[in-house]
Design a protein around this motif. Structure first.
Motif, PDB file in Angstrom:
ATOM      1  N   SER A 180      15.516  45.568  87.963  1.00  0.00           N
ATOM      2  CA  SER A 180      15.118  44.229  88.670  1.00  0.00           C
ATOM      3  C   SER A 180      15.751  43.932  89.829  1.00  0.00           C
ATOM      4  O   SER A 180      15.501  43.406  90.616  1.00  0.00           O
ATOM      5  CB  SER A 180      15.097  43.081  87.691  1.00  0.00           C
ATOM      6  N   ASN A 181      17.269  44.427  89.619  1.00  0.00           N
ATOM      7  CA  ASN A 181      18.161  43.974  90.798  1.00  0.00           C
ATOM      8  C   ASN A 181      18.625  45.575  91.554  1.00  0.00           C
ATOM      9  O   ASN A 181      19.410  45.339  92.154  1.00  0.00           O
ATOM     10  CB  ASN A 181      19.579  43.435  90.339  1.00  0.00           C
ATOM     11  N   ARG A 192       8.902  48.215  96.929  1.00  0.00           N
ATOM     12  CA  ARG A 192       8.824  47.498  95.622  1.00  0.00           C
ATOM     13  C   ARG A 192       8.081  48.667  94.733  1.00  0.00           C
ATOM     14  O   ARG A 192       7.743  49.694  95.014  1.00  0.00           O
ATOM     15  CB  ARG A 192       7.948  46.392  95.617  1.00  0.00           C
TER      16      ARG A 192
END
Length: 768
Positions: free
Chosen positions: A301-302, A292
């Motif tokens: 975000s993807n 992350r």
């Protein structure tokens, strides 16, 4: 947190490995191990360890304060000798931070059965430092050279240490982000798509299968430049064969940059009108390292985190997206239950010392297996009615379980809450049950009052609870959490985050400054680190974050970083070289590893996801390499934004923002990975003792080939493996390097005869 075992006899080992720690703190035999005590099924808060020799000192496992000490006596009980010397330390340290707030933790270590306290042991209320001598191991049950070591914490501190106070991890959200260390874990949802080949190599490939009906956990472990991906069930069983990735950690910078560039290239080729998403190699780097993005730099975000893993029902390793929807991210800092960590707080019968925990009972009392009875044919058949069900048989099962290696391993990661056994006023009440007849754990009850009094009098000689400072009794409360010392020390050696007091010790008091080829100036470091605006105070957290992000998290790596950064910032005195007259000004050194030349600055900004004009970059790089002017006045494309970014790398400028704190350290981490500094720091090499003539007699310094190469990689790459090619300030860098190794590791330096006898660099004073 810096922590080490209570015995340090391995003089030829500069930094103890996990195996070293476990070798020095072996699992104790039943009866002397962690809780519960096998012969009585009673809580016992610590473990017994044996010194390698009668004169091997017992040492403080971490920096702390002495809150209790008791001189040693030799007392006899049950015809056996016991030593009563005792030291209790309070340890205040950090394991991370959330925003501007440090995650400060407090725990206590208890050292019982010392036969002698060290003559230099500080007074109660005074500080003590990791590796300082406490005394000598004594007698336990007539056996010499032994100690009882106990590690405890109160409720609030256990919450900070463990990230929770009860139960298993919450799998509906990511784990903690204030503390992140050790192995990284990604929770993979059931039936996650998997692919037989790298999906990035094909356009919208079809999945070859899925991960199965259960949630799984993928562990990512970085060690010595390698990465290993291990698949776990939530019960802890490993699935399939761990998948190694050779040099994956060393190649993280290259891989992150490539994934960022591929994303942008693919979008531009597919549709030139498509708006490019916010992205940066830095964001991708964190995704690859932590699963992350924990930092401020952009990441879509993807963003797909494709890695090869083992999955149930799949032949060989397959590809999965570890950042797909539904994945959750954790680290060892979360004490995950699939790695065996259990919190036990269900013993409500506090008036006695018995282990009345149903959770412990479930571990020690597996379902009874029916015995078998012989048949007329001579074979055996089940005889359920003969199953062991009596209290005595159940007790026998529990005692046998305690001797089982797997059970001992499970108990090692069991963190239990129960009352202290060191309260003088509670002894007779807590041990009254040993007088009862019929207990399967007390074959010889102490029914005679004189026998029970003898036992309780002996136990009270070991007590100290009432004599602790009130603040510590209030912080712990009589019922507190007990942690297995071996597992606690092994676990927190992964942390790497340094508290202010630990960080401070890295700065030498005296240093060498080279003067010509064979001479140096010996001088005192005058940096005032107590000022609120000092580099030490303002940038300590950002350096911790940088070291966590870039894997500067082992003593050899940290020492290589500090050896260079402390010298380059003139002993934490300034973050800007300030050589306005230099031909390469104003692109002179800034930050903790002194970025120099426009192309290094611009490479850093591109790593952060900032747009730099290609023509400007190339033309300035050419000018710098040719030693032509790189002054702002000669380059109209140098914008005010670029000037601001440049100032931020030094932590200064007319406009102050969070970047002024972030960039000086983060730029050093970038420079560390871009030059693959870890590949050199990781290589073990002999530490040599050297002397040099100074203005204040002959002085000593220490060096090694690995530190030479790590330093050369960020200063003069042509000097790597070329030990006759001098570069700026190497001897000066050796001083903080050796001090950092002494503070962070378990090193013994060679004396003038080459014997490993010196625990701190010869002729230098520790900063305390």
């Amino acid at each position: 947190m810096i922590i080490s075992p209570p015995f340090l006899p391995l003089k030829d080992t500069a930094v103890y490995s996990e195996e070293d720690v476990r070798t020095l703190m072996p699992n104790a035999a039943p009866g002397n191990g962690f809780f519960p005590v096998s012969q009585a099924m009673a809580w016992h808060g610590g473990m017994h360890f044996t010194a390698t020799s009668a004169e091997e000192p017992v040492r403080a496992i971490a920096d702390g304060v002495v809150i209790f000490k008791r001189d040693a006596e030799l007392v006899r009980y049950d015809a056996q000798d016991h030593s009563t010397g005792c030291v209790v330390l309070r340890h205040t340290t950090e394991i991370g931070a959330q925003g501007d707030t440090a995650t400060e933790v407090v725990f206590y270590s208890i050292y019982q059965h010392l036969r002698k306290l060290d003559k230099d042991l500080p007074a109660v209320g005074q500080p003590i430092y990791r590796k300082d001598k406490l005394g000598l191991a004594g007698f336990i049950h007539g056996t010499a050279n032994r100690i009882h070591l106990e590690i405890v914490a109160g409720d609030a501190d256990a919450q900070k240490l463990l990230g929770r106070s009860t139960g298993d991890l919450d799998l509906t959200r990511d784990g903690r982000s204030d503390a992140v260390y050790g192995q990284i874990y990604v929770l993979l949802p059931a039936q996650s798509a998997c692919y037989a080949s790298d999906p990035r190599a094909a356009n919208n490939p079809a999945p070859s299968g899925d991960s199965g009906a259960e949630q799984l956990v993928i562990g990512i472990q970085h060690a010595m430049g390698q990465a290993t991906l291990t698949t776990y069930q939530l019960t802890g069983e490993v699935q399939g064969v761990p998948v190694p990735e050779k040099d994956a950690e060393y190649n993280l910078y290259t891989e992150a940059t490539q994934r960022h560039n591929n994303l942008r290239t693919n979008l531009q080729i597919g549709n030139s009108a498509t708006a490019l998403p916010d992205s940066s190699p830095s964001g991708w780097y964190e995704l690859l390292r932590f699963g992350r993005n924990l930092g401020p730099d952009p990441l879509p975000s993807n963003a797909a985190h494709w890695r090869k893993v083992s999955l149930p029902g799949q032949a060989g390793a397959v590809w999965v997206d570890l950042n797909a929807a539904g994945t959750k991210k954790f680290s060892d800092a979360d004490f995950p239950h699939w790695m065996g960590w259990k919190l036990v707080d269900d013993d409500i019968e506090d008036s006695n010392s018995q282990c009345n925990s149903a959770m412990i009972d479930a571990m020690l009392s597996p379902p009874a297996q029916p015995q078998t009875a012989p048949s007329l044919t001579g074979s055996t058949s089940p005889a359920p009615e003969m199953a062991q069900t009596t209290p005595a048989q159940k007790a026998a099962n529990r005692l046998r379980s305690l001797a089982d290696t797997d059970i001992q391993r499970q108990l090692g990661k069991t963190i239990c809450k129960f009352p202290t056994e060191w309260a003088d006023a509670e002894v007779r009440t807590r041990w009254a049950w040993v007088r009862e007849q019929g207990s399967p754990y007390v074959p010889y009850p102490l029914q005679d009052e004189s026998d029970f009094t003898e036992m309780s009098d002996f136990a009270q000689k070991l007590c100290f609870w009432e004599k602790l400072p009130v603040e510590d009794k209030n912080r712990l409360t009589q019922k507190h959490w007990h942690l297995n010392p071996v597992e606690f020390i092994v676990h927190f050696r992964k942390c790497g985050w340094l508290s202010a007091k630990e960080f401070m010790q890295l700065l030498p008091k005296q240093v060498l400054r080279e003067k010509g080829k064979d001479e140096a100036i010996w001088e005192r470091v005058g940096t005032d680190i107590s000022k609120s605006d000092s580099i030490f105070i303002k940038h300590r957290k950002s350096q911790n974050i940088m070291m966590r992000k870039y894997g500067v998290n082992k003593p050899y790596r940290m020492a290589a970083y500090f050896g260079n950064s402390i010298q380059e910032t003139q002993w934490w005195g300034k973050l800007h070289e300030g050589l306005s007259s230099a031909w390469y000004a104003p692109w002179d050194g800034r930050g903790f590893l002194q970025l120099t030349h426009p192309y290094n600055y611009m490479n850093y900004w591109r790593f952060r996801g900032r747009e730099i004009d290609d023509s400007l970059y190339q033309s300035m790089a050419d000018a710098s390499n040719s030693k032509k002017s790189v002054a702002d006045k000669d380059w109209p494309k140098i914008t005010e934004q670029i000037k601001l970014w440049r100032d931020q790398v030094a932590g200064d400028g007319a406009s102050f923002s969070i970047e002024n704190i972030h960039s000086p350290a983060d730029s050093a981490g970038f420079y560390w990975i871009k030059n693959n500094m870890a590949t050199y720091a990781d290589k073990k090499s002999t530490i040599t003792r050297n002397t040099i003539k100074t203005n204040n007699s002959i002085k000593t310094y220490y060096s090694s080939q690995s530190f030479w190469n790590a330093s050369a990689s960020v200063n003069l790459p042509s000097a790597v493996n070329n030990y006759n090619r001098n570069f700026n300030g190497y001897i000066a860098r050796c001083v903080p390097w050796a001090q950092a190794l002494a503070v962070l590791g378990e090193i013994s330096f060679p004396d003038a005869s080459g014997v490993l006898t010196i625990s701190f660099p010869e002729g230098y004073l520790p900063r305390r």
